[in-house]
Design a protein around this motif. Structure first.
Motif, PDB file in Angstrom:
ATOM      1  N   LEU A  46       6.244  -3.481  -6.919  1.00 48.16           N
ATOM      2  CA  LEU A  46       5.090  -4.127  -6.282  1.00 48.16           C
ATOM      3  C   LEU A  46       5.139  -5.646  -6.475  1.00 48.16           C
ATOM      4  CD1 LEU A  46       2.226  -1.603  -7.134  1.00 48.16           C
ATOM      5  CD2 LEU A  46       3.533  -1.831  -5.015  1.00 48.16           C
ATOM      6  N   THR A  47       5.620  -6.081  -7.639  1.00 51.32           N
ATOM      7  CA  THR A  47       5.791  -7.523  -7.860  1.00 51.32           C
ATOM      8  C   THR A  47       6.789  -8.096  -6.873  1.00 51.32           C
ATOM      9  OG1 THR A  47       5.283  -7.359 -10.224  1.00 51.32           O
ATOM     10  CG2 THR A  47       6.547  -9.276  -9.519  1.00 51.32           C
ATOM     11  N   GLN A  48       7.908  -7.395  -6.668  1.00 55.69           N
ATOM     12  CA  GLN A  48       8.918  -7.884  -5.732  1.00 55.69           C
ATOM     13  C   GLN A  48       8.377  -7.962  -4.311  1.00 55.69           C
ATOM     14  OE1 GLN A  48      12.731  -8.773  -6.015  1.00 55.69           O
ATOM     15  NE2 GLN A  48      11.431  -9.776  -4.516  1.00 55.69           N
ATOM     16  N   ILE A  49       7.693  -6.912  -3.880  1.00 58.08           N
ATOM     17  CA  ILE A  49       7.183  -6.892  -2.508  1.00 58.08           C
ATOM     18  C   ILE A  49       6.199  -8.037  -2.281  1.00 58.08           C
ATOM     19  CG2 ILE A  49       5.862  -5.550  -0.819  1.00 58.08           C
ATOM     20  CD1 ILE A  49       7.010  -3.023  -2.135  1.00 58.08           C
ATOM     21  N   GLY A 109       0.820  -1.216   0.000  1.00 59.72           N
ATOM     22  CA  GLY A 109       0.000   0.000   0.000  1.00 59.72           C
ATOM     23  C   GLY A 109       0.848   1.258   0.000  1.00 59.72           C
ATOM     24  N   PHE A 110       1.939   1.248   0.776  1.00 62.43           N
ATOM     25  CA  PHE A 110       2.816   2.420   0.855  1.00 62.43           C
ATOM     26  C   PHE A 110       3.405   2.759  -0.506  1.00 62.43           C
ATOM     27  CE2 PHE A 110       7.167   4.083   1.384  1.00 62.43           C
ATOM     28  CZ  PHE A 110       6.905   5.238   2.107  1.00 62.43           C
ATOM     29  N   TYR A 111       3.963   1.759  -1.195  1.00 64.09           N
ATOM     30  CA  TYR A 111       4.596   2.030  -2.491  1.00 64.09           C
ATOM     31  C   TYR A 111       3.573   2.202  -3.612  1.00 64.09           C
ATOM     32  CZ  TYR A 111       9.141   1.538  -0.418  1.00 64.09           C
ATOM     33  OH  TYR A 111      10.247   1.750   0.360  1.00 64.09           O
ATOM     34  N   ASP A 112       2.393   1.661  -3.423  1.00 66.94           N
ATOM     35  CA  ASP A 112       1.342   1.876  -4.420  1.00 66.94           C
ATOM     36  C   ASP A 112       0.892   3.334  -4.423  1.00 66.94           C
ATOM     37  OD1 ASP A 112      -0.447   1.018  -6.435  1.00 66.94           O
ATOM     38  OD2 ASP A 112      -2.078   0.873  -4.981  1.00 66.94           O
ATOM     39  N   ARG A 113       0.990   3.995  -3.274  1.00 69.07           N
ATOM     40  CA  ARG A 113       0.563   5.405  -3.172  1.00 69.07           C
ATOM     41  C   ARG A 113       1.634   6.377  -3.650  1.00 69.07           C
ATOM     42  NH1 ARG A 113      -1.612   3.182   1.586  1.00 69.07           N
ATOM     43  NH2 ARG A 113       0.193   3.831   2.825  1.00 69.07           N
ATOM     44  N   ILE A 114       2.862   5.929  -3.773  1.00 70.37           N
ATOM     45  CA  ILE A 114       3.936   6.814  -4.221  1.00 70.37           C
ATOM     46  C   ILE A 114       3.764   7.106  -5.717  1.00 70.37           C
ATOM     47  CG2 ILE A 114       6.421   6.899  -4.708  1.00 70.37           C
ATOM     48  CD1 ILE A 114       6.919   5.499  -2.084  1.00 70.37           C
TER      49      ILE A 114
END
Length: 391
Positions: free
Chosen positions: A90-93, A73-78
């Protein structure tokens, strides 16, 4: 900065203890308590102490169930400057299942940061800085907190357990693994006996002869544009030629996300162009599987690019090309996939220890050959751009 966190996707953590003991062997006292390590410098002055906590999804599932969705969620909002890089992150996470958390009593000094980066490289994970900056395993920035891309040539990595589910040993897989190890040992190349076997034939998600042929033709065509972009050629003319050739062979729809991004960019990234140009080496096992070349030679040299082009350019249509092919057996393909998987480990292991790849291997050739072989066999059920390169 008092904290540094390494995330990774690993089947197990058996070798982490050795990495930590080796990295801090000189000038430190190490005390181990379960999966926690207290590391303290032995100097009389400017003593520094840090704690390293190691955990895995299998031993601490609650942490990963709670924190991985939050991290996504954090990196999706960046607001990423590069949407393709966001997809890769996001794939890696989504496949992370291992954690090494470093906490220092004082701000991490230069030497401690160097040791953290060495541990990051050894583990083959991603580094998480306190401000949200993500680092690749070579210490290069993947993305900054504001969404700007760093210089890292980032590719996601996923362990076999995350992409194929829990390991189910099979006699077939073990036989294939032993044959690969016999081949590797015979060449004097180190190997990791605990590296798991690939799944048996029946459990792979195999590509059809036509799917392989279409991927080969589309890839070869777009590689020509990537080479021009990497070398500073006339991109307008090159793009027109590539697009018309894709239409001629009827394979426009076979392009991957990365390939489309390269073709559509007003100013293609030189690194993206180089990455795709290297995929001549992923194309080569495709045409080998289609019986257009006799053998897959040892990966210590690049393929014959002129011949690679000729097998397609001499044809006037996809149909003509397809009729010239015949698919090798699945067993042959999976045997080569298992072999290259273990050779890749040997390359990575040498790089981590600051050594040249054994037996003169070219690690880039090994990686791209693995991409082609794993994609055909469906070993990890990922698409072409996201074949995990874990070892």
């Amino acid at each position: 900065m008092n904290y540094f966190t390494i995330f990774a996707s690993r089947n197990d953590m058996d070798d982490i203890d050795g990495f930590i003991m080796e990295l801090f062997a000189k000038g430190h006292t190490i005390k181990k308590n379960g999966n926690d390590y207290t590391v303290q410098t032995n100097s009389l002055f400017n003593k520094r102490k840090m704690t390293i906590r190691v955990s895995h999804e299998s031993t601490n599932p609650a942490y990963f169930e709670t924190n991985i969705p939050g991290m996504i969620g954090f990196y999706d909002r960046i607001p990423f400057a590069d949407e393709n890089r966001k997809e890769l992150v996001l794939t890696q996470i989504s496949v992370l299942n291992a954690l090494i958390a470093v906490e220092a009593e004082k701000a991490l000094g230069d030497e401690q940061l160097r040791q953290c980066m060495a541990l990051l490289s050894a583990v083959g994970g991603i580094g998480f800085m306190q401000d949200g900056t993500l680092l690749d395993d070579d210490g290069q920035v993947i993305v900054y907190p504001d969404g700007a891309s760093g210089p890292a040539n980032f590719r996601p990595r996923a362990c076999t357990g995350k992409v194929m589910g829990p390991e189910r040993p099979s006699e077939e897989g073990e036989r294939r693994k032993r044959a690969s190890i016999d081949y590797i040992h015979g060449r004097g190349i180190p190997y990791l006996d605990s590296l798991p076997p690939l799944p048996p034939l029946a459990e792979c998600q195999w590509k059809s002869q036509e799917e392989i042929a279409r991927r080969a033709v589309a890839l070869l065509i777009v590689i020509q544009y990537a080479c021009d972009a990497a070398q500073g050629g006339d991109l307008a003319e090159s793009r027109d030629f590539v697009l018309s050739t894709l239409r001629k062979f009827g394979v426009e729809d076979e392009l991957t996300g990365n390939e489309r991004h390269l073709l559509e960019a007003e100013e293609p990234s030189p690194q993206e162009a180089v990455n795709i140009a290297w995929q001549y080496e992923a194309y080569w096992p495709l045409i080998w599987a289609l019986r257009l070349t006799d053998t897959l030679d040892f990966p210590d040299r690049t393929c014959d690019c002129n011949y690679a082009i000729e097998v397609v350019s001499k044809c006037d249509s996809f149909g003509e090309f397809y009729r010239s092919t015949a698919l090798r057996s699945r067993e042959e393909i999976l045997n080569e996939a298992d072999k290259i998987y273990r050779l890749h480990w040997a390359c990575v292991n040498s790089r981590i220890h600051g050594q040249e790849a054994p037996a003169g291997m070219n690690e880039s050739v090994v990686m791209e050959r693995r991409r082609g072989l794993f994609w055909m066999a469906g070993c990890d059920r990922e698409d072409w751009d996201h074949i995990p390169m874990d070892t």
